[in-house]
Design a protein around this motif. Structure first.
Motif, PDB file in Angstrom:
ATOM      1  N   LEU A   1      32.362  39.001  28.775  1.00 15.41           N
ATOM      2  CA  LEU A   1      32.932  40.114  29.582  1.00 15.41           C
ATOM      3  C   LEU A   1      33.302  39.670  30.994  1.00 15.41           C
ATOM      4  CD1 LEU A   1      30.513  42.970  28.386  1.00 15.41           C
ATOM      5  CD2 LEU A   1      32.785  42.397  27.249  1.00 15.41           C
ATOM      6  N   THR A   2      32.427  38.833  31.339  1.00 18.13           N
ATOM      7  CA  THR A   2      32.683  38.375  32.823  1.00 18.13           C
ATOM      8  C   THR A   2      33.869  37.546  32.991  1.00 18.13           C
ATOM      9  OG1 THR A   2      30.138  38.551  33.222  1.00 18.13           O
ATOM     10  CG2 THR A   2      31.691  37.105  34.929  1.00 18.13           C
ATOM     11  N   ALA A   3      34.058  36.772  32.017  1.00 19.89           N
ATOM     12  CA  ALA A   3      35.183  35.981  31.988  1.00 19.89           C
ATOM     13  C   ALA A   3      36.389  36.633  31.842  1.00 19.89           C
ATOM     14  CB  ALA A   3      35.363  34.733  30.916  1.00 19.89           C
ATOM     15  N   ALA A   4      36.787  37.638  30.932  1.00 18.40           N
ATOM     16  CA  ALA A   4      37.732  38.435  30.856  1.00 18.40           C
ATOM     17  C   ALA A   4      37.941  39.131  31.865  1.00 18.40           C
ATOM     18  CB  ALA A   4      37.578  39.129  29.561  1.00 18.40           C
ATOM     19  N   THR A   5      37.001  39.906  32.492  1.00 19.57           N
ATOM     20  CA  THR A   5      37.187  40.914  33.427  1.00 19.57           C
ATOM     21  C   THR A   5      37.677  40.247  34.781  1.00 19.57           C
ATOM     22  OG1 THR A   5      35.655  42.370  32.315  1.00 19.57           O
ATOM     23  CG2 THR A   5      36.245  43.069  34.574  1.00 19.57           C
ATOM     24  N   MET A   6      36.983  39.044  35.233  1.00 24.83           N
ATOM     25  CA  MET A   6      37.047  38.591  36.461  1.00 24.83           C
ATOM     26  C   MET A   6      38.614  37.856  36.353  1.00 24.83           C
ATOM     27  SD  MET A   6      35.036  35.301  38.059  1.00 24.83           S
ATOM     28  CE  MET A   6      33.595  36.333  38.155  1.00 24.83           C
ATOM     29  N   CYS A   7      39.068  37.348  35.291  1.00 24.58           N
ATOM     30  CA  CYS A   7      40.432  36.905  35.261  1.00 24.58           C
ATOM     31  C   CYS A   7      41.366  37.865  35.515  1.00 24.58           C
ATOM     32  CB  CYS A   7      40.819  36.002  33.906  1.00 24.58           C
ATOM     33  SG  CYS A   7      39.872  34.686  33.965  1.00 24.58           S
ATOM     34  N   THR A   8      41.253  39.004  34.733  1.00 23.11           N
ATOM     35  CA  THR A   8      42.131  40.076  34.986  1.00 23.11           C
ATOM     36  C   THR A   8      42.032  40.867  36.402  1.00 23.11           C
ATOM     37  OG1 THR A   8      41.617  40.716  32.642  1.00 23.11           O
ATOM     38  CG2 THR A   8      42.648  42.546  33.872  1.00 23.11           C
ATOM     39  N   MET A   9      41.154  40.805  36.941  1.00 20.39           N
ATOM     40  CA  MET A   9      41.015  41.406  38.356  1.00 20.39           C
ATOM     41  C   MET A   9      41.576  40.359  39.539  1.00 20.39           C
ATOM     42  SD  MET A   9      37.126  42.974  38.480  1.00 20.39           S
ATOM     43  CE  MET A   9      37.073  43.307  40.150  1.00 20.39           C
ATOM     44  N   MET A  10      41.361  39.035  39.055  1.00 21.20           N
ATOM     45  CA  MET A  10      41.950  38.220  40.199  1.00 21.20           C
ATOM     46  C   MET A  10      43.674  38.000  39.958  1.00 21.20           C
ATOM     47  SD  MET A  10      38.996  35.137  40.051  1.00 21.20           S
ATOM     48  CE  MET A  10      39.799  34.152  41.171  1.00 21.20           C
ATOM     49  N   ALA A  11      43.922  38.281  38.683  1.00 25.56           N
ATOM     50  CA  ALA A  11      45.404  38.194  38.279  1.00 25.56           C
ATOM     51  C   ALA A  11      46.227  39.551  39.150  1.00 25.56           C
ATOM     52  CB  ALA A  11      45.684  38.250  37.013  1.00 25.56           C
ATOM     53  N   ALA A  12      45.592  40.718  38.956  1.00 26.98           N
ATOM     54  CA  ALA A  12      45.905  42.046  39.474  1.00 26.98           C
ATOM     55  C   ALA A  12      46.126  41.835  40.952  1.00 26.98           C
ATOM     56  CB  ALA A  12      45.029  43.104  38.877  1.00 26.98           C
ATOM     57  N   SER A  13      44.743  41.276  41.961  1.00 30.23           N
ATOM     58  CA  SER A  13      44.788  41.305  43.087  1.00 30.23           C
ATOM     59  C   SER A  13      45.993  40.250  43.517  1.00 30.23           C
ATOM     60  CB  SER A  13      43.771  41.042  43.780  1.00 30.23           C
ATOM     61  OG  SER A  13      43.068  39.576  43.203  1.00 30.23           O
TER      62      SER A  13
END
Length: 258
Positions: free
Chosen positions: A130-142
């Motif tokens: 969950l950490t890997a998927a969510t962190m990558c998505t957030m960093m891509a969105a920002s």
């Protein structure tokens, strides 16, 4: 005097002692001379009676007064000198006895401990995914919204009061690592809770459980965490980027390994 001659010769009355056959206690036989002679009163002289046959003189008893023969009354023991009564046990026998379920419960404890350890291990693996998927998505969105992958991590740090009310877009040596740690720690705990819920309900990971995990994450951020967190999320990632964070959470939960 010869007894035979005495038997054949008439003698005057009260002439002398008359021989009488007598048998002793030891079997010996003899003649005793009994009778009156010269007005003597003793029919059987004491000298001729064996000692064992003599009558003992009557024993005179002395009467005691009633108060002397009465037994004294029992002496009462004072209350303070009496031994204390034995105290009853504070616990009834049924309280000290082990219930029949005790051996079974003791045998189940190691199994429960092993089961909980397995759930925590699976939860940590799920939380890491969950950490890997969510962190990558957030960093891509920002990155798409603000041009910096660290802006979303700085926004995450505002959940614990770091970075001010408005998060920075640039990398900060204090705020950015704190945001990463808050995100990773929260999702690891979320993964353990997710696996515990699956074990309690007997379910397996799937689209439904993933959707419930995403909805739970959204409600947790909106209702539990400070308001400035969601404002910074929308500011640094946009509305679509913020929603993509929870979509990534749901997909990773549904695909969590068992």
């Amino acid at each position: 005097m010869n007894p035979e001659r005495a038997a054949g010769t008439p003698e005057p009355e009260h002439q002398g002692p008359k021989p009488v056959p007598y048998t002793y206690h030891d079997g010996r036989e003899d003649y005793l001379h009994v009778g009156r002679q010269g007005g003597a009163e003793a029919d059987q002289p004491a000298a001729l009676v064996p000692p064992s046959e003599r009558m003992s003189p009557p024993v005179q008893t002395t009467a005691l007064p009633p108060e002397a023969s009465a037994l004294p009354p029992a002496t009462a023991v004072p209350a303070e000198a009496a031994p204390p009564p034995a105290r009853a046990s504070a616990l009834p026998p049924e309280a000290t006895a082990l219930p029949p379920e005790a051996p079974r419960a003791a045998a189940q404890r190691p199994q429960q401990g092993a089961r909980m350890s397995e759930i925590v291990t699976r939860g940590l693996r799920t939380g890491a995914a969950l950490t890997a998927a969510t962190m990558c998505t957030m960093m891509a969105a920002s990155t798409l919204k603000r041009g910096s992958p660290w802006a979303s991590m700085n926004a995450m740090a505002t959940a614990v009061g770091l970075g001010g009310r408005r998060a920075s877009d640039r990398f900060d040596p204090v705020v950015t690592p704190a945001g990463i740690a808050v995100l990773a720690g929260g999702l690891l705990a979320w993964g353990i809770g997710y696996e515990k819920a699956l074990d309690a309900t007997g379910k397996r990971s799937g689209p439904l459980t993933g959707a419930l995990s995403a909805l739970g994450g959204l409600l947790f951020d909106e209702l539990i965490l400070p308001d400035r967190l969601m404002k910074n999320f929308r500011d640094k990632m946009g509305v679509l980027g913020t929603l993509s964070k929870y979509v990534a959470l749901g997909v990773a939960s549904a695909a969590a390994p068992r």
